[in-house]
Each structure stands twice: as structure tokens, then as C-alpha cells.
Design a protein around this motif. Structure first.
Motif, PDB file in Angstrom:
ATOM      1  N   VAL A 273       5.155  -0.739  -1.830  1.00  0.00           N
ATOM      2  CA  VAL A 273       3.924  -1.523  -1.927  1.00  0.00           C
ATOM      3  C   VAL A 273       3.846  -2.224  -3.288  1.00  0.00           C
ATOM      4  O   VAL A 273       3.509  -3.421  -3.368  1.00  0.00           O
ATOM      5  N   VAL A 609       5.878  -5.767   2.805  1.00  0.00           N
ATOM      6  CA  VAL A 609       4.564  -5.946   2.179  1.00  0.00           C
ATOM      7  C   VAL A 609       4.383  -7.392   1.731  1.00  0.00           C
ATOM      8  O   VAL A 609       3.303  -7.987   1.902  1.00  0.00           O
ATOM      9  N   ILE A 613       1.407  -9.823   3.100  1.00  0.00           N
ATOM     10  CA  ILE A 613       0.414 -10.470   2.230  1.00  0.00           C
ATOM     11  C   ILE A 613       0.419 -11.980   2.446  1.00  0.00           C
ATOM     12  O   ILE A 613      -0.641 -12.622   2.516  1.00  0.00           O
ATOM     13  N   ARG A 636      -7.502  -5.734  -2.935  1.00  0.00           N
ATOM     14  CA  ARG A 636      -7.873  -4.445  -2.346  1.00  0.00           C
ATOM     15  C   ARG A 636      -8.799  -4.594  -1.151  1.00  0.00           C
ATOM     16  O   ARG A 636      -8.654  -3.854  -0.168  1.00  0.00           O
ATOM     17  N   LEU A 640      -5.113  -6.895   1.502  1.00  0.00           N
ATOM     18  CA  LEU A 640      -4.383  -5.754   2.051  1.00  0.00           C
ATOM     19  C   LEU A 640      -4.947  -5.260   3.393  1.00  0.00           C
ATOM     20  O   LEU A 640      -4.157  -4.931   4.292  1.00  0.00           O
TER      21      LEU A 640
END
Length: 721
Positions: A273, A609, A613, A636, A640
Motif C-alpha cells: 500500500v 494499489v 487509485i 483516506r 482509498l
């Protein structure tokens, strides 16, 4: 016209009745066959389950012979029975019961599928015909009965002649050559032919393997698991030795595999991550290093990487071992603790609240300014001056026009760090005046090694629970439950009212406060009358007697003489540096395998990841910026959560790859499931059973990971109408 319509209606009704009767007859015959298979499967599975229940209740097990022949489900030999519950026998019996459950589930599923045939229309007749006739043909081939084979083909012809033409009236009057070249006939015929060839090939292969095993006197059995292993395993507990059984050796291999897999999953997820976020960083250096890391690791074989980490990296370490930290005595400046707490507070503030730009960078600048001043003159005058400068910087940052707006966060962070250093020194001096610490400015202490690693040893501190741990654990669990409850409650309040409650910060603070309070409450002297169990003694003895008679060595006794609920013992080696006396000993093979798997898998997870994104529309980022959210808050709370819908499916595949790639441990001589199983098969000759057990272990592990990831994935999917 009315008479013609009535005639056509009666004709169609008659054809539908005949078609339904024929369909029902074929379905009934097929259902009877599958029902017979289901009853037989349930009978065998029932016998196995009864034997399992009898063994669990009585601790003994009797052979269960099948009526069809000389095949025995349980036949481990009377000499192996001890009258007590043997975990190894229990595992074997559970495996047998679980395997026998497969035909039960398959037969039940097939019967339900056939029952659903009532909902099939004319288009579904071809599938039903294929299944019915194909089953008869396959059964005839497997039984090697010429009469059944002829009957099956006659049944096929009858079905085609009497039923197929009835379902497809367009075949009436069709030449036989055109009928055999019709696509619908070809689909039915070649499906039956393909299944028959596959089943016959499997039967031929099974008979060949069985005859070879009979000639070699190596029929598959589980009896070999109870024989003496005769080989030691370095990566095993004290309960295993060369005198243990093959089954115990298998258990050691499974435990080692699980140790690698679950720790590897956690570490590879964390690093992956972070790597995915770094791949999209605005910093050119961070982004470029991350890209090079990913490209190198993804384009080189994992086996080559494992060999590198073990033979090139680990075995090249200094022969006299390396300790972390590498110094034995050092000076610890207490102001570093002020820096630590200030930086942690800055991280929490930037992460949770809408902090000014460059606030965290300002804390780092304040740290550098304070260290530069202390290097020149660490007097109280300098400390006070730094505090005054910090107050001035914060005041100037809050006054419009005094400092450019782009530097206001930098000035505020630097001023806050300088003020924190002043307040911290005042508190430390207060502790010194109160007599709690000997010196508020400097502490001399011996720094014990946290880890020792070398070509032949890898040791970590030993974490032991003392008799006071039980009270500490109870208080901590209560605090954790309360924090989880409040976290859930605050989440509902946020959803219903929209209030901005930093529930993560509050819940974490509650846990920390309760843990500290639990530590202080449970930290007390241990009663000398505490009964301690000694291996060489038949009955427990009081702690006072243990101390007086020195029944335990110094390291073992330290667990009972400390007041802390948890004792951390630094690793210690023997005088040759080759054996760990105190601490957790990990083999270099295990460390190299874990490092290789984590590094390799994290590269793939990082790419996943990154793609997840970037799959989030850029308008979401622009909307969050319009709302005034910081970069960390946007990542956050906005990016995500939406990216997880794209990340989770391929992430589960990487988890499965990591669990299966752990079998490459045999290349660096780590005793995992495959390596131990291979040794057992070479010694016992039971290759079929050995590979079956290995396959069952990896299959079970993969199914568990897949099941968990499917549940997690379903929780993050979009709910649509």
C-alpha cells in the motif's frame, strides 16, 4: 376457422402432453440413478462419521470395512492404539471424513440440478439427453461390460429416433446424412463421446497406477504417518525430535508454512500500500525509486530472488554476528522524547484535521533549529529564547500580512516545535526536582541489543508474560471493547448528524489510556507463596522455595521476580555465538524466505494499489479540494474507499500467490510443508498419500484466504438496484 383453431389447439395440447410425459420419464430415470449414488455416498460417509464420533468419545477406533470389498476406512493397527485421544489419528480420520463428503456434496448438487430440469423447456432437452445417455455410456465403459455398452447405444438410438424427432418436428423427413451433420446432433454426440474418452482415460490411468503400486508393495495408506520419522528438523519446537512420527513432522511443516504465510500477508500488504502511494508521489525521487523497485522485482523470478536473499545476502553477513543497536553504552538525551511526542502529535493533527500546508514540514524545521542551537549552547537561556521565538513565530503566522500565506504553515509548525521543546524541558526539570528522575538533561544507560543476526543465527527479544499479566490483559481487553463500542456509536452519530467527530483519535486515546492504567495497576510484587510448576518435580512449589533452592536459572526466574506484567528479555547467545540462550530464535532460512516473499509480493501489490487509485475519477479529488480537505484526508476518506473496489479482487490473487509461492522454500532448505513432505515420501515410499496430504494443506489454505477475501470484497462492492 373456429374448427381449425380448435383442432390445432387439441393437437398442440396432445403434443405437449406426449412431450411432457417423455421428458418426465427421462428425468425420473436420471433422478433414480443420482438418488442411488447419493444414498451410497451417504452410507459410506455415515460409516466414516460414526467411526470419528466413536473415536472422539472413547479414544479408541475400530476398523470399518466397506461391504463392497476389502477396502477399510480405518485400519491403523491395534498396536498404535493407546486408549487416549491421539491428535494425529484424529487429523487422519477428519481428512477421510472430509474427503468422503465430496461425493456426497457432488451427488446432492447433481440431484438438485436434475430436479431443476422440470423448469427446462424444449431447448433444455438436449442437455438432459446428453447427461442421461452419457451417464449410461460412461458407466458401461467403466464396468467393461459389452452388454451394457450395446444397451446404452440402443438407448441412444431410441431416444434420438422416438424423442429427438418428437421434440424437433423439423427433423421429420430429413435424410439420415443431413441428420448426422446437424449441429444439434453433433453437440449431443461429441459431448457424450468426449466425456466417455476422458472417463476411460482416467480409468486406464488409475488401473495402471494401482497395478504399479501393487507390484511395488506401496499401496496408498495413512499407516506410515505413525512410523518413526528418523530425521531432525531445525525449524521445529522442542516437542519434535528424530524419534517422533512422520505425522508429527508433517505438522511441523504445516506450522512453518503458516508462520511464513500470515506474517508475509500482513507485511506485504503494508509495504505494498505504501509503495502504491509512493508510485503516485509528486516527489520525483520517491516516485522514481519506487518505480525502479517495482520493475526490478516484478521482472525477475521469485526463485532467483530467494536464492539471492539467502546465499548472497544472509550468508555474507559478518561471521561474528551483528547486533541492533550496535553500541553497548550510549547517552540518551531526554529532549529526544519531546521531539518524538511532538512529531506524533503533528502526524495525528495533520492526518485527522484540516491542517495548514507545510505544517509537518515546519515541525521538522523546528527540530533542526533546536538541534543546531543545542549543539552550540544547550543552556537554559537558549531554551527560553527558543520558546520566545516559537511564540513569536506562531503569533506572526496568525497575523495576516506578516508572513506570506504559503509560509504560514511552515512558521506555525516550527514555532510549535520550539514551544514544545521549552514546555518539555520545564516538565523534565519538574520531574528532576520531584526526585522522579536523577537528571532532567541527560541519562546514561546501557543499551541492550534488540536483535542479533548473522550467517547462522537470527535472534529477537523474548517477550514473556508474568503472573501479573492476567490482570493487565483483562483491563486492556475491557478498554478495547469500550473503545470499539464508542467508535461504532460515534460512527452512527456521524452518519445521522454529520458531526465531525475524530472517532479514530478518541478511540486510540482511550485504548492507550486504559493500557497505561492497566500496566500501573497490575505492576505489583509477586507473592512468595505463588505455586510454580517445575518439570523435574511432581508437585508445584512456592516461589520462595524456588528462589532459595535455585531451581530455575537467572533468566527463567526473572519472569517471577519482576513487577511488570510483561517482561522483555534481550537476546543472548552462548560464548561461541552459535546458539540462542535467551530470546526468540529464528532460522536464517525463515528470515530469507519471509523477506523474499514480502519484497516480491509487495511489488505486485504496489502496482495494484497504484492502478486502483488512478481508477478513481479525478473529479473526486477536485471536489475534495473544493471542500477544503487536505491531501491525507482526501486519500483516506475519498480515494482509498473507492479504490478498494478495484484493489481487492487482484489483491486476493496476490495473497493466494504468496501462500502457494511459499512452497519454494525447499530451494533454501527451509522445512515447510512441501520440503518435509518430500523427505517423508522419499523415506516411506508413500508418494500418492504424501502428495495428497500436501495438496490438501495448500488447497485448504487457499480456500480459507479466498473465502475471507470474498467476504471483504462483498462488503466494499457498490449496492445497486
Amino acid at each position: 376457422m373456429t374448427e381449425d383453431a380448435s383442432f390445432n389447439k387439441r393437437k398442440n395440447s396432445g403434443e405437449a402432453t406426449e412431450r411432457g410425459a417423455l421428458f418426465s420419464g427421462v428425468l425420473a430415470l436420471l433422478g433414480i440413478q443420482w438418488l442411488s449414488a447419493l444414498i451410497a455416498a451417504f452410507a459410506v460417509w455415515g460409516l466414516a462419521t460414526i467411526g470419528l464420533a466413536n473415536y472422539v468419545l472413547s479414544g479408541t477406533i475400530e476398523p470399518i470395512n466397506l461391504p463392497a470389498g476389502n477396502i477399510s476406512l480405518y485400519n491403523f493397527g491395534e498396536s498404535l492404539l493407546t486408549g487416549t485421544l491421539d491428535p494425529l489419528i484424529l487429523v487422519v480420520v477428519v481428512i477421510i471424513v472430509g474427503v468422503l463428503l465430496i461425493p456426497v456434496a457432488f451427488s446432492a448438487w447433481a440431484l438438485i440440478s436434475v430436479a431443476n430440469g422440470w423448469q427446462m423447456r424444449v431447448e433444455g432437452y438436449r442437455n438432459l439427453l446428453t447427461l442421461a445417455v452419457g451417464q449410461v455410456i460412461v458407466s458401461a465403459i467403466l464396468l467393461e461390460n459389452i452388454a451394457l455398452t450395446i444397451i446404452s447405444f440402443i438407448a441412444l438410438a431410441v431416444l434420438f429416433g422416438a424423442a429427438h424427432f418428437k421434440f424437433y418436428p423439423e427433423y421429420e423427413g430429413m435424410p439420415i446424412r443431413d441428420f448426422f451433420s446437424d449441429l444439434r446432433f453433433i453437440r449431443v454426440f461429441w459431448q457424450v463421446f468426449f466425456v466417455a474418452v476422458i472417463m476411460f482415460s482416467m480409468k486406464f490411468l488409475a488401473e495402471s497406477v494401482y497395478q504399479s503400486l501393487v507390484n511395488a508393495n506401496a499401496l496408498p495408506t495413512f499407516d506410515f504417518l505413525f512410523r518413526r520419522a528418523g530425521f531432525a528438523i531445525n525449524q521445529s519446537g522442542d516437542w519434535y525430535s528424530a524419534d517422533s512420527r512422520y505425522g508429527d513432522a508433517f505438522i511441523v511443516g504445516v506450522i512453518n508454512t503458516l508462520r511464513v504465510v500470515w506474517i508475509g500477508l500482513v507485511l506485504s500488504t503494508v509495504f505494498g500500500v505504501l509503495l502504491g502511494i509512493f508510485l503516485l508521489s509528486n516527489n520525483w525521487l520517491v516516485r522514481t525509486i519506487s518505480r525502479i523497485y517495482v520493475e526490478i522485482l516484478r521482472n525477475t523470478p521469485l526463485l532467483l530472488q530467494l536464492i539471492f536473499w539467502f546465499f548472497v545476502f544472509w550468508l555474507s553477513l559478518p561471521a561474528d554476528n551483528v547486533t541492533v543497536p550496535n553500541e553497548s553504552v550510549m547517552v540518551v538525551q531526554l529532549r529526544y522524547f519531546v521531539y518524538l511526542f511532538a512529531l506524533i502529535g503533528a502526524l495525528v493533527y495533520v492526518w485527522r484535521f484540516n491542517a495548514p500546508n507545510q505544517l509537518f514540514s515546519g515541525f521538522l524545521v523546528g527540530f533542526l533549529i533546536a538541534e543546531a542551537v543545542f549543539f552550540v549552547n544547550a543552556s537554559y537561556i537558549a531554551i527560553v529564547l527558543l520558546g520566545v521565538v516559537g511564540i513569536g513565530a506562531i503569533y506572526a503566522a496568525n497575523q495576516e500580512g506578516t508572513i506570506p500565506s504559503r509560509f504560514s504553515g511552515l512558521a506555525m509548525g516550527a514555532g510549535a516545535m520550539l514551544m514544545a521543546q521549552f514546555v518539555g524541558h520545564a516538565l523534565l526539570d519538574g520531574l528532576a526536582v520531584a526526585g522522579i528522575t536523577e537528571s532532567a538533561r541527560i541519562v546514561y544507560g546501557e543499551v541492550v541489543p534488540l536483535a542479533i543476526f548473522g550467517p547462522n543465527v537470527f535472534a529477537l527479544p523474548n517477550i514473556a508474560a508474568t503472573p501479573n499479566f492476567q490482570l493487565f490483559a483483562i483491563i486492556s481487553v475491557v478498554g478495547l471493547v469500550v473503545a470499539i463500542g464508542l467508535y461504532t456509536y460515534w460512527g452512527r452519530v456521524i452518519d445521522s448528524t454529520g458531526a465531525d467527530i475524530p472517532r479514530t483519535v478518541y478511540a486510540t486515546g482511550i485504548v492507550l489510556i486504559v493500557v497505561v492504567a492497566g500496566w500501573l495497576i497490575s505492576a505489583r510484587p509477586i507473592s512468595p507463596e505463588l505455586a510454580i510448576t517445575i518439570e523435574d518435580l511432581e508437585e508445584p512449589v512456592p516461589l520462595s522455595q524456588v528462589i532459595d533452592e535455585e531451581l530455575l536459572d537467572e533468566d527463567e526466574l526473572a519472569v517471577y521476580t519482576t513487577e511488570a506484567p510483561i517482561l522483555v528479555q534481550p537476546p543472548e547467545l552462548n560464548r561461541f555465538g552459535s546458539r540462542v540462550l535467551v530470546g526468540v530464535s529464528l532460522s536464517p532460512n525463515y528470515a530469507a524466505l519471509l523477506l523474499g516473499l514480502v519484497v516480491y509480493t509487495s511489488a505486485y501489490i504496489g502496482e495494484i494499489v497504484r492502478a486502483g487509485i488512478q481508477a478513481v475519477p479525478w473529479g473526486q479529488v477536485e471536489a475534495s479540494r473544493a471542500l477544503g480537505l487536505s491531501t491525507s484526508q482526501t486519500l483516506r476518506m475519498i480515494i482509498l474507499p473507492q479504490a478498494l473496489r478495484v484493489i481487492l479482487p487482484p489483491l486476493g490473487n496476490q495473497y493466494l500467490n504468496l501462500s502457494k509461492n511459499s512452497s519454494l522454500a525447499t530451494a533454501i532448505a527451509f522445512a515447510d510443508t512441501y520440503q518435509v513432505g518430500q523427505t517423508i515420501m522419499n523415506q516411506s515410499g508413500q508418494s500418492i498419500t504424501g502428495f495428497f496430504i500436501i495438496l490438501m494443506v495448500y488447497l485448504t489454505l487457499s480456500l480459507i484466504i479466498s473465502f475471507v477475501m470474498n467476504i471483504v470484497n462483498s462488503r466494499f462492492q457498490l449496492v445497486t438496484r
